[in-house]
Design an enzyme around this catalytic site. Sequence first.
Site, PDB file in Angstrom:
ATOM      1  N   LYS A 209       2.286  10.813   7.329  1.00 49.10           N
ATOM      2  CA  LYS A 209       1.453  10.512   8.505  1.00 49.10           C
ATOM      3  C   LYS A 209       1.922  11.229   9.790  1.00 49.10           C
ATOM      4  O   LYS A 209       1.611  12.383   9.982  1.00 49.10           O
ATOM      5  CB  LYS A 209       1.337   8.995   8.679  1.00 49.10           C
ATOM      6  CG  LYS A 209       0.498   8.378   7.543  1.00 49.10           C
ATOM      7  CD  LYS A 209      -0.076   7.024   7.872  1.00 49.10           C
ATOM      8  CE  LYS A 209      -1.158   6.638   6.871  1.00 49.10           C
ATOM      9  NZ  LYS A 209      -0.708   5.814   5.767  1.00 49.10           N
TER      10      LYS A 209
ATOM     11  N   ASP B 200       9.401   2.995   2.000  1.00 44.81           N
ATOM     12  CA  ASP B 200       8.192   3.749   2.331  1.00 44.81           C
ATOM     13  C   ASP B 200       7.899   3.528   3.818  1.00 44.81           C
ATOM     14  O   ASP B 200       7.356   2.495   4.212  1.00 44.81           O
ATOM     15  CB  ASP B 200       7.019   3.282   1.462  1.00 44.81           C
ATOM     16  CG  ASP B 200       5.725   4.049   1.785  1.00 44.81           C
ATOM     17  OD1 ASP B 200       5.688   4.751   2.812  1.00 44.81           O
ATOM     18  OD2 ASP B 200       4.756   3.923   1.007  1.00 44.81           O
TER      19      ASP B 200
ATOM     20  N   PHE C 144       0.866  -1.191   0.000  1.00 44.09           N
ATOM     21  CA  PHE C 144       0.000   0.000   0.000  1.00 44.09           C
ATOM     22  C   PHE C 144       0.893   1.228   0.000  1.00 44.09           C
ATOM     23  O   PHE C 144       1.641   1.465   0.945  1.00 44.09           O
ATOM     24  CB  PHE C 144      -0.949   0.050   1.208  1.00 44.09           C
ATOM     25  CG  PHE C 144      -1.850   1.258   1.126  1.00 44.09           C
ATOM     26  CD1 PHE C 144      -3.026   1.218   0.378  1.00 44.09           C
ATOM     27  CD2 PHE C 144      -1.494   2.457   1.734  1.00 44.09           C
ATOM     28  CE1 PHE C 144      -3.830   2.345   0.249  1.00 44.09           C
ATOM     29  CE2 PHE C 144      -2.299   3.587   1.612  1.00 44.09           C
ATOM     30  CZ  PHE C 144      -3.469   3.524   0.874  1.00 44.09           C
TER      31      PHE C 144
END
Length: 406
Positions: free
Chosen positions: A261, A232, A147
């Site tokens: 985030k 990531d 993802f």
Amino acid sequence: MTAPTGTRSSADLIRAEEPVLAHNYHPLPVVVARAEGTWVEDVEGRRYLDMLAGYSALNFGHRHPALIEAAHRQLDRLTLTSRAFHNDRLAEFAERLAALTGLDMVLPMNTGAEAVESGIKVARKWAYEVKGVPADRATIVVAADNFHGRTTTIVSFSTDETARAGFGPFTPGFRIVPYNDLAALEAAVDETTAAVLLEPIQGEAGVIIPDDGYLTGVRELTRRAGCLFVADEIQSGLGRTGRTLAVEHEGVVPDVLLLGKALAGGIVPVSAVVARRDVLGVLRPGEHGSTFGGNPLAAAVGTAVVELLETGAFQRRAAELGTVLRDGLADLVGKGVVGFRARGLWAGVDVDPAIGTGREVSKRLMHEGILVKDTHGSTIRLAPPLTITAEELRSALGVLERVLNR
Ligand SMILES: *Cc1c(COP(=O)(O)O)cnc(C)c1O
């Protein structure tokens, strides 16, 4: 006239969304109105322990006083300049973020998906200018069940049909290999490979932790093949796993690091590509940009986040409480839990499908005052704010045990 927010019930607000809000989410039926630390409160004043923490965007809890203060101070002075001009907050943010991660240069963006897109562009440009890949031939190797976000290019290399179907044609140039499989990765890398792009722990896939040695193997393989390792860490990074970065568990330093985030402190979107100078240095004026990227409010919040992480206290806390989480989940195996994966304050918990889907379990936990999110099938994800106390964590595990065994 619609009544002002504050006088409408949760049920009323949920009903009101239906005709006017795109249905791209299926939220649990809770309407949050305020929050502090690890606790959120709904419109009716019911309190819930937040065991999701905005998918790790709230690693420091809701409205951490140091972050709110940094934002307030900046709001009173300067919020946006665009990169047409310099602003007086950006140098410090970049200096301290680079120092925290052990890399050289920072490209500030806003959302996680933008950091991933930017990382892809930088890797391709590096491949053409430094590695000498023929024009438009660069490939990027990624893992199945990844993802990395929701843009057209990013869903082009997703293996989740729900995320892809209906959104083609897709961006070419990606090769997908199984995660945690060094032989498959080696077979996919060749002279056209610009980068290997991976999550050091696959979050959305259900907190999938690769075998010890996998990340070291990826590092060695990419070095040998002369391509970049792009990690990531948008969800795994910034304290969640008990280290600043998840790659640190294997002592690995990637060439390019993607952050988002938690970098935003739960306040305004802040993401970044952090990389070595010989990689990020390929970008020249006009080749990439963002109107909001690196704005002074984001830089002030991001700097305050880095300052919290510089103490090491959150990383230590995640590691210590991670033991409580792991031990608690181990006790539940055979009592409604069929398996789990955990690192730091982050766990994917596979619930016995006979008990219910992840969503059903999440709903039952919600009624008991605990907010979590299912991932796939019967898996729920636990990722509380790193500020959670041991007592709160034990009590949440107690509620989980009750919910799974009645
Ligand atoms: C959430 C996430 C993204 C995308 O971030 P957005 O801010 O939602 O665009 C990318 N990569 C990983 C690993 C993520 O968890």
